[in-house]
Design a protein around this motif. Structure first.
Motif: not given
Lengths: 647, 647
Positions: A313-317, A333, A335-337, B340, B400, B608-610
């Motif tokens: 949910q936060r760190n997977l490309y 950290f 959402f660092d993608l 960034e 950020r 989630g992410l996507y």
């Protein structure tokens, strides 16, 4: 069709079931992965061996060779390389790849080469069972003094995996026997009993390897030892402090300086966030999931679920890689993608396939199956060139044209890792419980399984992942009553399933798997159909660099633009919100499907870096290709997240 | 109006002229910079001294204090800091800042504090003239053994600059005398003569400092020594190899491992690309330009022009910062301008102001004046908080929300560097040649100059940089014939100039400066008018991360969005191509002008992410503020390059 739907009895069974993968000799893969495995069998497996030998690894391992010390001539050049404490693992993964290759296609020369290395390990092994080339030959007297940094248990784990694979593939037991003696030795040294070490590996791996060895041998002590390493990790007093003190070392005097780097910052059951070195992390979690499966250990599940959510949910490309930073080869950290500087090591994607597959050990759940598929078909698969000769270490989602596969690396972990995964990909396709077979991955091929006490042949006919039609033939020995659970991928907008032509209500699916309980007999056919249009995917605003951009997906595949198809300056291309896509063959890569559409290309009217002049636009056709296929034709720019205007 | 136009005679004069800046006691700045300088005078100058003292610097410098060794208690805490070989430079820049502060506003306490430090340097200095606190007190016996890494000449240079500033500001000569003795000592040690060192500083700085010292004292030897350091740099046999050999050190055993890091990879006249550590680079080029000016050395110009183009056409952030990488605090590869993760050190922007100002030494050229202004008003100015108490080290163009000014830094180079620049900003506004005054920067205030042998008072009335109307009053002693050259900023779409109400044809401008040759008398008024709308700026496609985005500029100021004005998720905001901007006051920062307009804000509909779901949009008002003003109200996200759709 009621008899096909899940029943309370089956529910109960499934809830208690432990799902284990088939062994490599139970599966045969064709279709999409077939040619890739053939290439590994005919080419990559030998290349890995040759490069390992050229790198000097045999000089380190074989007591019959002159001891090379810490510097070794490099590939016939004048320069030298440092012999490495992790080389046992690289040769081990190469043996494992060779094992799968030999099962695929007999190759007496390769087999002789592997046997020679195994003989060397036989000569290397102490009478005690200890068997690590670095500490026996390069740094004698130092064994077990630095578990945190020195890869000693990690190397043992990889050799155990190699032993199991070689045994299943060839039936030869010699390496298995060596590694059982080594495992017995380790088992006698570690434990909570007085006088034993309470340590655990700085680089996790041995946990999942011991479970493999335990499953292959039926030896409970190996499973118990795996659980011991899991249970000890991160407890107080901290073992790494104690061993550092015993060495007279300053605690801060190691490269990454944090317990988080090795996931030893707290007991594993208290962990909820994926931290540190990405490969170590996923290997640990895979081992935890294996232990949860083998011991029915529910106490591990809150951590595993929390870690899973934190990653996905936060760190997977989107391509299934993770670990954005080169600095620690891992997490930073949430959402660092970043795309261009993504580390997303091939080994980490491979490790995520391992973890996800083990999360399926306690029962089918599409959350795990989908992520396993995403990591496998995209980030991991990109790690090996189509011709089987070159390897990605990092897997960025954008390149200015300077990122290419290596033929080798000073830390050659990724080449044999992606190779052994692909060569054994069929073992990840199925999960087998007492009365249930779960189909996790779709790919043409067949499996000879044992379920409900019967031999059952399951074969798949499909053009997956480029086509969403799968026909499964179920051929039991006589009749067999069991559940066949089909994963219904979350990326599909709809699924249609038939058994012998009759529709099954997919709304009956639980956790994204449709469980078909039935008395199966020869000739039964199950079909799964999914539409596979090109989809545009948006990213959460907490990933700032992907805003105003979309990723293209088709089925499980993430797509990208390459310069060879689209010219340079890929960020000058803009898609419209209503872009319509067509599927065509990838130029120069037979059998692979590209997506084409109209787009706008901007031309810069300024001079130098900055200009008040707005760019002008023209309509062009663009072509996206599967991410895994990139950098297999001409080198150049690459871009996953493409600009899109919504107007 | 022909008598106002440039004449062939003036052309000739200008071509040969050397333009030198006024000294700090010749200028008085009000308007935009006035309150900033007042804050430095009343607050920052003392803060720098206090923090330098708290960091333990005096313990290192003053022989009357107990020698602290290499570890020093830190600010009354239990922890310690490492004393630093570069601390002389930090205290020197603090003295320089205090000098300008004392000229601005008498402060007997501060002056006594400075005098006490100067007295300590008096005690520290050897009879030989040698005067470096690190090598005299912390590492005796090692002086001049490692010019490459150890900041010895760099510290000397900063102390020379401090000495000149303190002399101009207070008339006191003690530090000047100390530093002249030290310069004499160095001059006796270095040179091409037999037995002398042919070395040069690893961290350049002393070159421009020696030119300052030479100009202040009239001592040609100091200029010659500056030229020696420039001429020696990067020649073969390489001095850094020789000195490393003399120390018995491995050549590769230093942190950055390349000659490029210190711009010593080739003789300076052969250099065409800005490489390595950004601050070192710009200090070197500033020194080269100074030497070109003082010696009329045309042989340096192809390098200076090439380096300038390489920086400004390929490697300059829009806010005037450069050096994207934290790893080497410097350059990476062309067009690598991530937002960034931009390092863009404050010191590098300050150093670019120095370099650009020195490029104006051989005559007005708007290319240099514009870049000087860009670096000054944006990246550099952001380095100091409005209240004068906190400091940026890195200057990203996107955040950020986790990037804030420090109150100090383990390497406290930036705080006194930006402070000394701002406190002496008036000296960068003018260039004075024998019969010409060039106005490089516009800001309310006045200057008492000497030109064509006459005293001339020039004052500016203007609300610049928020207003494009400048009125210059020229008040010579009697009458004076000279050229007044006005910079016509490249960012303006048009310029209108009058002299005593009569229009001057700006098409007569050369190199972007309008030269008005005239016999000036008291009461003469020159006006320059420029419209100052908000402009949208596009980036070259070779900077991929800025495509589909615009930067907002108004006059010389780069603007940014802050979370405090616009809410979070700044990348969810999209500007239309035809966005119309209005100017309003910045909330909470009286006197500063913001730009507002309508935009679309996207809301993510996925979880989630996507997600396949496209975001929905609503119309919102957004407000952009000057980049230099960011992080002065509530902390939060910040964004320079804003998404824009062209439809």
């Amino acid at each position: 069709m009621n008899e096909l739907a899940s029943s309370a009895a089956a529910d109960k069974l499934q809830a208690k079931a432990a799902f284990r993968p088939p062994t490599v000799n139970q599966v045969r893969v064709e279709g999409f992965f077939g040619p890739r495995i053939d290439t590994i069998a005919t080419s990559t497996a030998r290349i890995l061996f040759d490069r390992c030998v050229n790198a000097g690894m045999l000089d380190q391992i074989d007591p019959e060779r002159p001891n090379p010390g810490q510097r070794i001539p490099f590939q016939g050049t004048n320069s030298t390389v440092t012999s490495q404490m992790f080389w046992d693992s690289d040769i081990a993964k190469s043996i494992e790849t060779a094992a799968y290759a030999l099962y695929r296609r007999p190759d007496p020369d390769l087999e002789a080469q592997v046997d020679a290395v195994i003989d060397a390990y036989g000569r290397l092994q102490e009478d005690s069972g200890y068997c690590n080339s670095w500490y026996l030959r390069i740094q004698p007297g130092k064994r077990w003094t630095n578990l945190r940094d020195c890869h000693e248990l990690y190397c043992a784990g990889h050799l155990m995996e190699a032993a199991v694979a070689y045994y299943h593939a060839t039936g030869k037991r010699k390496l298995m026997d060596i590694m059982c003696r080594y495992a017995d030795h380790i088992d006698g040294l570690f434990g909570t009993q007085e006088g034993r070490m309470r340590g655990y590996p700085g680089h996790e791996e041995i946990e999942l390897a011991l479970v493999k060895l335990g499953r292959a041998t039926g030896e409970q002590r190996y499973l118990d030892l795996a659980k011991f390493f899991i249970d000890q990790r991160g407890t107080q007093p901290h073992y790494y402090d104690q061993e550092a003190g015993a060495r007279g070392a300053q605690l801060a005097d190691y490269h990454f300086g944090t317990y988080e780097y090795s996931q030893s910052h707290k007991p594993v059951r208290e962990q909820r966030e994926v931290v540190g070195h990405a490969v170590r992390a996923a290997y640990l979690y895979a081992g935890m999931a294996d232990v949860a499966t083998e011991f029915g250990d529910n106490s591990l599940m809150p951590a595993l679920e929390g870690l899973w959510d934190h990653l996905t949910q936060r760190n997977l490309y989107i391509h299934g890689g993770f670990g954005p930073s080169e600095t620690n080869e891992g997490l930073t950290f949430d959402f660092d993608l970043p795309n261009e500087t993504a580390y997303a090591e091939t080994c980490a994607a491979v490790a995520l396939v391992f973890w996800a597959s083990r999360m399926l050990g306690r029962g089918p759940d599409v959350r795990y199956g989908d992520v396993m598929e995403r990591a496998l078909y995209n980030c991991a698969l990109a790690g090996l060139s189509m011709d089987g000769t070159n390897f990605f270490y990092e897997n960025p989602l954008e390149s200015r044209g300077d990122h290419h596969r290596w033929d080798w690396h000073h830390c050659p972990c990724c080449p044999p890792n992606i190779s052994r995964l692909l060569a054994s990909v069929g073992t990840y396709a199925y999960g087998i419980a007492e009365s249930e077979v779960a189909v996790h991955l779709y790919c043409a091929g067949s499996a000879a399984l044992e379920v409900a006490g019967k031999k059952v042949q399951i074969s798949q006919e499909t053009g997956y992942p480029y086509d969403g039609q799968i026909v499964l033939k179920i051929e039991p020995e006589g009749e067999a009553e069991f559940a066949l659970s089909l994963r219904l991928p979350g990326w599909a907008r709809g699924h249609a399933v038939t058994v012998n032509g009759e529709t099954v209500d997919v709304a009956e699916a639980e956790n994204g798997y449709l469980r078909i309980w039935r008395c199966w007999s020869k000739g039964d056919r199950v079909t799964l159909h999914m539409e596979m249009p090109v989809e545009t995917v948006h990213a959460n605003p907490l990933v700032p660099n992907n805003q105003g951009r979309i990723a293209l997906m088709r089925g499980p595949l993430v797509y990208c633009l390459e310069e060879v198809d689209n010219g340079a300056a890929l960020n000058s291309l803009v898609l419209a919100a209503d872009a319509q896509f067509e599927s065509v063959e990838v130029d120069g890569l037979t059998g692979h499907i590209a997506a084409t559409t109209q787009a706008q290309r901007e031309s810069y009217l300024g001079e130098g870096l900055y200009s008040r002049k707005a760019p002008v636009r023209e309509t062009v056709h663009i072509k996206a290709v599967p991410y895994h296929a990139w950098d297999n034709r001409e080198g150049g720019e690459m871009l996953v997240w493409v600009r899109q205007e919504r107007g």
